[in-house]
Design a protein around this motif. Structure first.
Motif, PDB file in Angstrom:
ATOM      1  N   SER A  82       0.820  -1.218   0.000  1.00  0.00           N
ATOM      2  CA  SER A  82       0.000   0.000   0.000  1.00  0.00           C
ATOM      3  C   SER A  82       0.851   1.264   0.000  1.00  0.00           C
ATOM      4  O   SER A  82       0.401   2.313  -0.457  1.00  0.00           O
ATOM      5  CB  SER A  82      -0.938   0.005   1.210  1.00  0.00           C
ATOM      6  OG  SER A  82      -0.251   0.309   2.427  1.00  0.00           O
ATOM      7  N   VAL A  83       2.069   1.166   0.492  1.00  0.00           N
ATOM      8  CA  VAL A  83       2.953   2.336   0.523  1.00  0.00           C
ATOM      9  C   VAL A  83       3.267   2.801  -0.897  1.00  0.00           C
ATOM     10  O   VAL A  83       3.352   4.000  -1.169  1.00  0.00           O
ATOM     11  CB  VAL A  83       4.248   2.013   1.285  1.00  0.00           C
ATOM     12  CG1 VAL A  83       5.220   3.191   1.233  1.00  0.00           C
ATOM     13  CG2 VAL A  83       3.926   1.660   2.742  1.00  0.00           C
ATOM     14  N   HIS A  88      -4.625   3.160  -5.172  1.00  0.00           N
ATOM     15  CA  HIS A  88      -5.351   1.896  -5.319  1.00  0.00           C
ATOM     16  C   HIS A  88      -5.892   1.437  -3.969  1.00  0.00           C
ATOM     17  O   HIS A  88      -7.041   0.982  -3.869  1.00  0.00           O
ATOM     18  CB  HIS A  88      -4.421   0.836  -5.897  1.00  0.00           C
ATOM     19  CG  HIS A  88      -5.057  -0.518  -6.024  1.00  0.00           C
ATOM     20  ND1 HIS A  88      -5.954  -0.821  -7.024  1.00  0.00           N
ATOM     21  CD2 HIS A  88      -4.934  -1.646  -5.258  1.00  0.00           C
ATOM     22  CE1 HIS A  88      -6.355  -2.076  -6.886  1.00  0.00           C
ATOM     23  NE2 HIS A  88      -5.749  -2.595  -5.823  1.00  0.00           N
ATOM     24  N   THR A  89      -5.087   1.575  -2.925  1.00  0.00           N
ATOM     25  CA  THR A  89      -5.498   1.144  -1.587  1.00  0.00           C
ATOM     26  C   THR A  89      -6.715   1.929  -1.116  1.00  0.00           C
ATOM     27  O   THR A  89      -7.690   1.346  -0.599  1.00  0.00           O
ATOM     28  CB  THR A  89      -4.341   1.320  -0.593  1.00  0.00           C
ATOM     29  OG1 THR A  89      -3.217   0.552  -1.048  1.00  0.00           O
ATOM     30  CG2 THR A  89      -4.748   0.871   0.803  1.00  0.00           C
ATOM     31  N   TYR A  90      -6.680   3.238  -1.287  1.00  0.00           N
ATOM     32  CA  TYR A  90      -7.811   4.058  -0.845  1.00  0.00           C
ATOM     33  C   TYR A  90      -9.054   3.796  -1.693  1.00  0.00           C
ATOM     34  O   TYR A  90     -10.183   3.791  -1.179  1.00  0.00           O
ATOM     35  CB  TYR A  90      -7.433   5.544  -0.881  1.00  0.00           C
ATOM     36  CG  TYR A  90      -6.775   6.005   0.390  1.00  0.00           C
ATOM     37  CD1 TYR A  90      -7.523   6.489   1.451  1.00  0.00           C
ATOM     38  CD2 TYR A  90      -5.392   5.932   0.543  1.00  0.00           C
ATOM     39  CE1 TYR A  90      -6.929   6.899   2.628  1.00  0.00           C
ATOM     40  CE2 TYR A  90      -4.781   6.332   1.720  1.00  0.00           C
ATOM     41  CZ  TYR A  90      -5.560   6.825   2.758  1.00  0.00           C
ATOM     42  OH  TYR A  90      -4.961   7.222   3.924  1.00  0.00           O
ATOM     43  N   GLU A  91      -8.858   3.559  -2.972  1.00  0.00           N
ATOM     44  CA  GLU A  91     -10.009   3.268  -3.824  1.00  0.00           C
ATOM     45  C   GLU A  91     -10.694   1.978  -3.396  1.00  0.00           C
ATOM     46  O   GLU A  91     -11.920   1.917  -3.272  1.00  0.00           O
ATOM     47  CB  GLU A  91      -9.563   3.157  -5.276  1.00  0.00           C
ATOM     48  CG  GLU A  91     -10.707   2.878  -6.248  1.00  0.00           C
ATOM     49  CD  GLU A  91     -10.227   2.798  -7.673  1.00  0.00           C
ATOM     50  OE1 GLU A  91     -10.695   3.604  -8.496  1.00  0.00           O
ATOM     51  OE2 GLU A  91      -9.374   1.935  -7.964  1.00  0.00           O
ATOM     52  N   GLN A  92      -9.897   0.944  -3.143  1.00  0.00           N
ATOM     53  CA  GLN A  92     -10.459  -0.359  -2.788  1.00  0.00           C
ATOM     54  C   GLN A  92     -10.996  -0.411  -1.363  1.00  0.00           C
ATOM     55  O   GLN A  92     -11.950  -1.146  -1.089  1.00  0.00           O
ATOM     56  CB  GLN A  92      -9.388  -1.445  -2.965  1.00  0.00           C
ATOM     57  CG  GLN A  92      -8.965  -1.665  -4.404  1.00  0.00           C
ATOM     58  CD  GLN A  92     -10.121  -2.114  -5.279  1.00  0.00           C
ATOM     59  OE1 GLN A  92     -10.848  -3.052  -4.934  1.00  0.00           O
ATOM     60  NE2 GLN A  92     -10.308  -1.447  -6.408  1.00  0.00           N
ATOM     61  N   ASN A  93     -10.407   0.349  -0.460  1.00  0.00           N
ATOM     62  CA  ASN A  93     -10.781   0.244   0.955  1.00  0.00           C
ATOM     63  C   ASN A  93     -11.665   1.377   1.460  1.00  0.00           C
ATOM     64  O   ASN A  93     -12.372   1.198   2.455  1.00  0.00           O
ATOM     65  CB  ASN A  93      -9.523   0.164   1.816  1.00  0.00           C
ATOM     66  CG  ASN A  93      -8.738  -1.099   1.577  1.00  0.00           C
ATOM     67  OD1 ASN A  93      -9.160  -1.982   0.834  1.00  0.00           O
ATOM     68  ND2 ASN A  93      -7.577  -1.207   2.192  1.00  0.00           N
TER      69      ASN A  93
END
Length: 321
Positions: A82-83, A88-93
């Motif tokens: 995620s770093v 992508h991390t914020y979009e998915q989570n």
């Protein structure tokens, strides 16, 4: 009452689905199969192949199957990755959770069990983490999970959402040989893959301030975790009060060296792990108390470390047959 399990084709989600089946509760699964496996979903369970970002798809699934509650397991779960992939991390989570909550609100679904993470604590200031410990996430993954918890809190205030968030560290083992952890980042599959391929497993640092010099963490069996997800859902369905967050922790922890020793016993493969340099930012010890969850969510460490290893090894071997 039918529960929607997002990410129900994944390692944790598929165990949650089976735990619901074990108590006779109906479930439906949504999964985009980015890390899940269609064959992990029992044949009798309705399966929707799709992305939570597609709000219309989620709304249609809720209506078609008469969904009255949601267990939200889907997400991008790789803290290290995620770093380098924060968007992508914020979009998915986060964005996907907003989409899910919007679909729930549009259909008057007001019960949600959220799969959060102990990554929200960052590097704890105390040896034993409780629900009152300060939150200070140190990765986009941990931050995204904390934002997810905030979203639920705010929807409770705005629309009466009934929810709880379950925080946990390392999930291991298998409840059935049909289901195994296929993550390329988690310790158990990394060690087992090395052994299967004839490589030597590695330890990142053995000079930490712990009894054997290796990091100490919580390791919890996936089946124990699934039981508490179902317990939370049943309490929400019954209108019983729950705390906003629970730690599903061991209270004691295990060191990486102890895991390696258990791998020798459980696999029958004698090896000495290769010790490499520390990874930057790895704390000596992170262990959570599961006391509150034991009171409210039938939480218990029902499996020993040897049982965790044996079940993971048997599932991996079955997946290769």
């Amino acid at each position: 009452m039918t529960w929607l399990v997002t990410g129900g084709a994944g390692y944790i989600g598929s165990h949650v689905v089976r735990a619901f089946e074990d108590v006779g509760l109906d479930v439906v699964v949504i999964d985009d199969l980015s890390s899940g496996h269609r064959e992990f979903v029992p044949g009798a369970v309705p399966f929707v192949h799709g992305d939570l970002l597609d709000t219309g798809l989620v709304e249609g699934t809720i209506r078609e199957h008469g969904v009255t509650g949601v267990v939200h397991v889907a997400g991008f779960k790789y803290a290290g990755v995620s770093v380098s992939r924060p968007l992508h991390t914020y979009e998915q989570n986060v964005t996907a959770t907003v989409s899910l909550l919007r679909a729930m609100a549009a259909n008057d679904v007001d019960k949600l069990v959220f799969s959060s993470s102990a990554a929200v604590y960052g590097t704890p200031r105390t040896d034993l983490v409780t629900e009152d410990s300060p939150v200070a996430p140190e990765s986009p993954y941990g931050e995204s999970k904390l934002v997810g918890e905030w979203l639920l809190r705010d929807m409770q205030r705005a629309a009466g959402l009934q929810y709880t968030a379950l925080r946990y560290f390392n999930v291991v083992g298998s409840g059935t040989p049909e289901l195994c952890d296929t993550s390329p980042h988690n310790l158990f599959p990394l060690v087992i893959s090395a052994l299967v391929e004839g490589r030597t497993p590695t330890i990142n640092g053995d000079d930490y301030d712990t009894p054997d010099g290796t990091c100490v963490r919580d390791y919890v069996h996936v089946s124990d975790l699934a039981v508490s997800h179902v317990a939370a859902a049943r309490r929400l369905a019954a209108g019983e009060p729950l705390a906003p967050v629970y730690n599903l922790g061991s209270g004691t922890g295990l060191s990486v060296r102890e895991i390696m020793d258990a791998m020798v016993r459980g696999t029958g493969i004698d090896f000495q792990p290769e010790v490499r340099a520390r990874r930057p930012g790895d704390p000596d010890r992170i262990v959570a108390s599961g006391g509150l969850a034991a009171q409210d969510l039938d939480w218990a460490m029902r499996h020993t470390v040897d049982q965790m290893v044996r079940s993971a090894w048997e599932a991996r071997r079955a997946s290769r047959d």
